[in-house]
Design a protein around this motif. Sequence first.
Motif, mmCIF file in Angstrom:
data_model
loop_
_atom_site.group_PDB
_atom_site.id
_atom_site.type_symbol
_atom_site.label_atom_id
_atom_site.label_comp_id
_atom_site.label_asym_id
_atom_site.label_seq_id
_atom_site.Cartn_x
_atom_site.Cartn_y
_atom_site.Cartn_z
ATOM 1 N N ASN A 81 2.489 -9.825 16.093
ATOM 2 C CA ASN A 81 1.406 -10.757 15.768
ATOM 3 C C ASN A 81 1.616 -11.291 14.335
ATOM 4 N N GLU A 82 2.184 -12.506 14.261
ATOM 5 C CA GLU A 82 2.533 -13.055 12.938
ATOM 6 C C GLU A 82 1.301 -13.414 12.120
ATOM 7 N N ASP B 47 8.986 -7.785 18.179
ATOM 8 C CA ASP B 47 8.449 -7.357 19.475
ATOM 9 C C ASP B 47 9.193 -6.072 19.813
ATOM 10 N N THR C 137 6.314 -4.632 10.247
ATOM 11 C CA THR C 137 6.623 -5.436 11.435
ATOM 12 C C THR C 137 5.458 -5.458 12.414
ATOM 13 N N ARG D 245 8.661 -10.348 11.976
ATOM 14 C CA ARG D 245 8.145 -10.330 13.343
ATOM 15 C C ARG D 245 9.049 -9.425 14.176
#
Length: 246
Positions: free
Chosen positions: A37-38, A62, A34, A60
Motif C-alpha cells: 500500500n503505497e 507485494d 515495505t 513497495r
Amino acid sequence: MNAEAPVIVTGAGSGIGRAIARRLLADARPVIITDINEHALGEFRGSLASEVLDRAEFCRLDVTNAADWEGVVERGRARFGEITGLVNNAGITRDASMLRMDAEAFDVVIATHVRASWLGCKAVIPSMRAGGRGSIVNISSSGRHGVFGQTNYSAAKAAIVGLTKSVALEQARYGIRSNAVAPGAIETPMTNQVPERVKATWKETILLGRLGQPEEIAAAAAFLLSEESSYINAHVLDVNGGELHL
Ligand code: NDP
C-alpha cells in the motif's frame, strides 16, 4: 548494540508493521520499510522526522511476488549493506465460516502469510549468510490455535510456526536465528472493524483485561532482532496479555 544492522519489515505501512519499523528506527537501526500500500507508506514517511529518514528506505513490496522480493533485497543491500534482520509481518484476513468460505479466500490468505514468509526468507537468507549473521521474526498469532470463521487464517498462522522452526534448523549453522511472535488481540486497522461487543468478549479471556497496542508487539520483535536474544532460537513468543484458555 547492533545499531548499524539493517532490517526489512513487511506490511510496515500500517498497524503492527509500522510500529515495528518506528521502534527499530528509534533504536538507530536502518530499516527497509515495505508495504503493498503505497499510500500508507507515503503517510508513514510524512510522519517521520528528517534525522530518522536518513535510516529509512521505503519500497513497495507485494510479499507474494518473488521478483518484488529480489528488488527490495537489492535496494536494501545497495543502501545499507548486507541485510541482518527480516520481519515477515504483512497479513490479511478473509473471514467466513468454512462452508461459506470459497477456495479463493483460503488460497489468498495462505499465500499472503505462508508462501510470502517463505519467499521472504528465501530472498533474504543469502544476504544474511554473506554478512555472517541474521535474525528472522515471523508474525504468527494466537489464532494459530483455531478461531471460528478463520479456518484459512488459523491454518496460515499455525503453518508459520512450522516454517519458523524449519528455517531455524537449516540456518543456525550460518549464524541465523528464526523465531516467531504470536500476538493476541492488538488494536490496529485489522481489528478496528470488529464490533465492540465482540471485543468485550475477547477482553474476558485476556488476563490483563485489555487489547494490546502495536508498540507492545514491536518491543518483542525488536528484542528478537537484537543481540539481547542471541540464545533464543526456533521459539514462538506469545504476546497476548495472558490467554490461559489456549
Ligand atoms: P494491518 O491491516 O493494520 O496491516 C497490514 C499491512 O499489510 C497493511 O498495510 C496491508 O496493506 C499490508 N499488506 C496486505 N497484503 C500485502 C501484501 N500482499 N504485500 C505486502 N503488504 C501487504 O494489520 P495488523 O498490523 O493488525 O497485522 C500485522 C500482522 O500481525 C499480520 O500478519 C496479522 O495477521 C498479525 N496479527 C495481528 C493481530 C491483531 O490483533 N491486529 C493479532 C495477531 C496477529 P493494505 O492495507 O493495502 O491491505
